[in-house]
Design an enzyme around this catalytic site. Structure first.
Site, PDB file in Angstrom:
ATOM      1  CE1 TYR A   1       8.640   5.287   2.815  1.00 53.28           C
ATOM      2  CE2 TYR A   1       7.091   6.900   2.553  1.00 53.28           C
ATOM      3  CZ  TYR A   1       7.378   5.340   3.712  1.00 53.28           C
ATOM      4  OH  TYR A   1       7.002   5.497   4.777  1.00 53.28           O
TER       5      TYR A   1
ATOM      6  CB  ALA B   1       1.682   0.464   6.371  1.00 50.54           C
TER       7      ALA B   1
ATOM      8  CG  ASN C   1       8.712  -2.000   0.844  1.00 56.17           C
ATOM      9  OD1 ASN C   1       8.170  -2.009   1.998  1.00 56.17           O
ATOM     10  ND2 ASN C   1       9.153  -1.042   0.288  1.00 56.17           N
TER      11      ASN C   1
ATOM     12  NE  ARG D   1       3.561   6.805   2.070  1.00 54.38           N
ATOM     13  CZ  ARG D   1       3.926   5.479   2.241  1.00 54.38           C
ATOM     14  NH1 ARG D   1       4.435   5.086   1.533  1.00 54.38           N
ATOM     15  NH2 ARG D   1       3.807   4.565   3.737  1.00 54.38           N
TER      16      ARG D   1
ATOM     17  N   PRO E   1       0.591  -1.272  -0.062  1.00 54.28           N
ATOM     18  CG  PRO E   1       0.102  -1.241   2.244  1.00 54.28           C
ATOM     19  CD  PRO E   1       0.381  -2.132   1.317  1.00 54.28           C
ATOM     20  CG  ASN E   2      -0.362   4.073   1.610  1.00 62.46           C
ATOM     21  OD1 ASN E   2      -1.343   4.726   1.090  1.00 62.46           O
ATOM     22  ND2 ASN E   2      -0.425   3.666   2.819  1.00 62.46           N
TER      23      ASN E   2
ATOM     24  CD  GLU F   1      10.289  -6.977   6.225  1.00 60.05           C
ATOM     25  OE1 GLU F   1      10.893  -8.490   7.011  1.00 60.05           O
ATOM     26  OE2 GLU F   1       9.925  -6.641   6.987  1.00 60.05           O
TER      27      GLU F   1
ATOM     28  NE  ARG G   1      10.028   5.883   8.904  1.00 63.75           N
ATOM     29  CZ  ARG G   1       8.795   5.627   8.435  1.00 63.75           C
ATOM     30  NH1 ARG G   1       9.136   4.952   7.288  1.00 63.75           N
ATOM     31  NH2 ARG G   1       7.797   7.029   8.031  1.00 63.75           N
TER      32      ARG G   1
ATOM     33  CG  HIS H   1      10.619  -1.938   4.912  1.00 64.08           C
ATOM     34  ND1 HIS H   1       9.726  -2.018   4.669  1.00 64.08           N
ATOM     35  CD2 HIS H   1      11.031  -3.607   5.860  1.00 64.08           C
ATOM     36  CE1 HIS H   1       8.708  -3.524   5.316  1.00 64.08           C
ATOM     37  NE2 HIS H   1       9.922  -3.936   5.653  1.00 64.08           N
TER      38      HIS H   1
HETATM   39  C1  DQA Z   1       7.721   1.096   3.852  1.00 66.60           C
HETATM   40  C2  DQA Z   1       8.516   1.407   5.323  1.00 66.60           C
HETATM   41  C3  DQA Z   1       6.406   1.125   5.881  1.00 66.60           C
HETATM   42  O1  DQA Z   1       6.507   1.460   7.725  1.00 66.60           O
HETATM   43  C4  DQA Z   1       5.451   2.170   5.811  1.00 66.60           C
HETATM   44  O2  DQA Z   1       4.345   1.900   6.175  1.00 66.60           O
HETATM   45  C5  DQA Z   1       5.844   1.808   3.601  1.00 66.60           C
HETATM   46  C6  DQA Z   1       7.083   1.938   3.189  1.00 66.60           C
HETATM   47  C7  DQA Z   1       9.584   1.247   3.210  1.00 66.60           C
HETATM   48  O3  DQA Z   1       9.713   1.007   2.279  1.00 66.60           O
HETATM   49  O4  DQA Z   1      10.725   1.798   4.116  1.00 66.60           O
HETATM   50  O5  DQA Z   1       4.439   2.356   3.720  1.00 66.60           O
HETATM   51  O6  DQA Z   1       7.783  -0.030   3.916  1.00 66.60           O
END
Ligand code: DQA
Length: 140
Positions: A22, A75, A72, A17, A9-10, A96, A105, A98
Protein backbone atom coordinates in the site's frame (compact mmCIF):
# COMPACT_ATOMS: atom_id res chain seq x y z
CA UNK A 1 -17.46 20.41 -7.07
CA UNK A 2 -17.70 18.75 -3.69
CA UNK A 3 -16.50 15.15 -3.35
CA UNK A 4 -16.45 12.81 -0.38
CA UNK A 5 -13.60 10.34 -0.04
CA UNK A 6 -14.80 7.43 2.05
CA UNK A 7 -12.21 4.95 3.26
CA UNK A 8 -13.00 1.67 4.99
CA UNK A 9 -11.26 -0.62 7.44
CA UNK A 10 -7.51 -0.50 8.07
CA UNK A 11 -6.98 2.38 5.68
CA UNK A 12 -6.26 4.57 8.71
CA UNK A 13 -3.01 2.58 8.88
CA UNK A 14 -1.77 3.62 5.44
CA UNK A 15 1.95 4.34 5.55
CA UNK A 16 2.49 1.77 8.31
CA UNK A 17 0.41 -1.12 7.03
CA UNK A 18 2.09 -3.53 4.55
CA UNK A 19 4.00 -0.69 2.82
CA UNK A 20 5.13 -3.11 0.10
CA UNK A 21 1.45 -3.39 -0.93
CA UNK A 22 0.00 0.00 0.00
CA UNK A 23 3.01 2.35 -0.05
CA UNK A 24 4.77 4.34 2.63
CA UNK A 25 2.63 7.50 2.61
CA UNK A 26 -0.04 8.19 5.22
CA UNK A 27 -3.48 9.12 3.93
CA UNK A 28 -3.38 12.41 5.83
CA UNK A 29 -0.21 13.43 3.96
CA UNK A 30 -1.70 12.30 0.65
CA UNK A 31 -4.89 14.24 1.36
CA UNK A 32 -2.92 17.43 1.98
CA UNK A 33 -1.18 16.93 -1.37
CA UNK A 34 -4.47 16.21 -3.16
CA UNK A 35 -6.27 19.23 -1.69
CA UNK A 36 -3.34 21.50 -2.64
CA UNK A 37 -3.23 20.06 -6.16
CA UNK A 38 -6.99 20.31 -6.75
CA UNK A 39 -8.04 23.56 -5.05
CA UNK A 40 -11.14 23.78 -7.28
CA UNK A 41 -12.55 20.61 -5.67
CA UNK A 42 -13.83 20.60 -2.10
CA UNK A 43 -12.62 17.27 -0.79
CA UNK A 44 -14.17 15.93 2.39
CA UNK A 45 -12.81 12.82 4.03
CA UNK A 46 -14.23 10.16 6.29
CA UNK A 47 -12.67 6.88 7.39
CA UNK A 48 -14.14 4.16 9.56
CA UNK A 49 -13.29 0.62 10.51
CA UNK A 50 -16.97 -0.02 11.26
CA UNK A 51 -19.25 -1.31 8.49
CA UNK A 52 -22.41 0.37 9.81
CA UNK A 53 -20.66 3.73 10.15
CA UNK A 54 -19.65 3.59 6.49
CA UNK A 55 -23.25 2.80 5.55
CA UNK A 56 -24.52 5.67 7.70
CA UNK A 57 -22.03 8.05 6.07
CA UNK A 58 -23.21 7.00 2.59
CA UNK A 59 -26.84 7.67 3.60
CA UNK A 60 -25.92 11.00 5.15
CA UNK A 61 -23.91 12.01 2.05
CA UNK A 62 -27.02 11.41 -0.03
CA UNK A 63 -28.74 14.26 1.85
CA UNK A 64 -25.75 16.60 1.41
CA UNK A 65 -24.52 18.38 -1.72
CA UNK A 66 -21.84 15.99 -2.92
CA UNK A 67 -21.42 15.54 -6.66
CA UNK A 68 -19.71 12.21 -6.10
CA UNK A 69 -18.14 9.79 -3.64
CA UNK A 70 -14.82 8.04 -4.03
CA UNK A 71 -15.11 4.85 -2.03
CA UNK A 72 -12.37 2.49 -0.98
CA UNK A 73 -14.29 0.03 1.17
CA UNK A 74 -11.14 -2.00 1.97
CA UNK A 75 -11.91 -5.62 2.82
CA UNK A 76 -15.66 -4.86 3.12
CA UNK A 77 -15.57 -4.57 -0.67
CA UNK A 78 -15.32 -8.34 -0.83
CA UNK A 79 -17.73 -9.24 1.98
CA UNK A 80 -20.40 -6.61 2.53
CA UNK A 81 -23.74 -7.08 0.82
CA UNK A 82 -25.00 -4.28 3.09
CA UNK A 83 -22.42 -1.80 1.81
CA UNK A 84 -23.19 -2.77 -1.79
CA UNK A 85 -26.90 -2.22 -1.07
CA UNK A 86 -26.09 1.19 0.43
CA UNK A 87 -24.23 2.22 -2.74
CA UNK A 88 -27.14 0.95 -4.84
CA UNK A 89 -29.58 2.85 -2.64
CA UNK A 90 -28.13 6.34 -2.97
CA UNK A 91 -28.33 8.63 -5.96
CA UNK A 92 -24.79 10.11 -5.77
CA UNK A 93 -22.35 8.47 -8.23
CA UNK A 94 -19.71 6.33 -6.53
CA UNK A 95 -16.23 5.67 -7.94
CA UNK A 96 -14.67 2.52 -6.45
CA UNK A 97 -10.95 2.83 -5.76
CA UNK A 98 -8.37 0.29 -4.62
CA UNK A 99 -4.75 1.17 -4.00
CA UNK A 100 -3.52 -2.31 -4.89
CA UNK A 101 -4.43 -4.29 -7.99
CA UNK A 102 -7.02 -6.53 -6.38
CA UNK A 103 -7.18 -8.73 -9.51
CA UNK A 104 -3.52 -9.61 -9.05
CA UNK A 105 -4.06 -10.74 -5.46
CA UNK A 106 -5.88 -13.55 -3.61
CA UNK A 107 -9.06 -14.84 -5.24
CA UNK A 108 -11.33 -13.59 -2.45
CA UNK A 109 -10.29 -10.06 -3.47
CA UNK A 110 -11.59 -10.63 -7.01
CA UNK A 111 -15.17 -10.32 -5.74
CA UNK A 112 -16.65 -6.87 -5.16
CA UNK A 113 -20.12 -6.14 -3.82
CA UNK A 114 -19.57 -2.49 -4.79
CA UNK A 115 -18.53 -2.62 -8.48
CA UNK A 116 -21.97 -3.40 -9.91
CA UNK A 117 -23.32 -0.20 -8.36
CA UNK A 118 -20.28 2.00 -9.01
CA UNK A 119 -19.75 4.19 -12.08
CA UNK A 120 -16.32 2.61 -12.46
CA UNK A 121 -13.41 0.96 -10.69
CA UNK A 122 -9.81 2.15 -10.37
CA UNK A 123 -7.41 -0.43 -8.97
CA UNK A 124 -3.67 -0.89 -8.83
CA UNK A 125 -2.35 2.64 -9.26
CA UNK A 126 -1.50 3.26 -5.63
CA UNK A 127 -2.79 6.45 -4.01
CA UNK A 128 -2.81 8.03 -7.47
CA UNK A 129 -6.10 6.16 -7.95
CA UNK A 130 -7.91 8.77 -5.84
CA UNK A 131 -6.55 11.57 -8.06
CA UNK A 132 -7.50 9.63 -11.20
CA UNK A 133 -11.02 9.33 -9.78
CA UNK A 134 -11.13 13.11 -9.19
CA UNK A 135 -9.89 13.68 -12.74
CA UNK A 136 -12.67 11.50 -14.15
CA UNK A 137 -15.22 13.37 -12.05
CA UNK A 138 -13.95 16.77 -13.24
CA UNK A 139 -14.14 15.97 -16.94
CA UNK A 140 -17.15 13.68 -17.20
C1 DQA B 1 -7.83 -2.40 -0.75
C2 DQA B 1 -7.83 -3.86 -1.23
C3 DQA B 1 -8.61 -4.74 -0.29
O1 DQA B 1 -8.60 -6.07 -0.75
C4 DQA B 1 -7.99 -4.70 1.09
O2 DQA B 1 -8.74 -5.48 1.98
C5 DQA B 1 -7.80 -3.32 1.60
C6 DQA B 1 -7.35 -2.29 0.68
C7 DQA B 1 -6.92 -1.50 -1.61
O3 DQA B 1 -7.05 -0.30 -1.51
O4 DQA B 1 -6.07 -2.02 -2.34
O5 DQA B 1 -7.96 -3.05 2.78
O6 DQA B 1 -9.15 -1.90 -0.86
Amino acid sequence: MKVLILNGPNLNLLGKREPEVYGAESFDDYLKFLRAKLPHITIEYYQSNVEGELINRLHQANDEEYQAIILNAGAYTHTSVALGDAVAGISIPVVEVHISNVMDREEFRHVSYISKHAVGVISGFGLLGYELGMHYLSIR
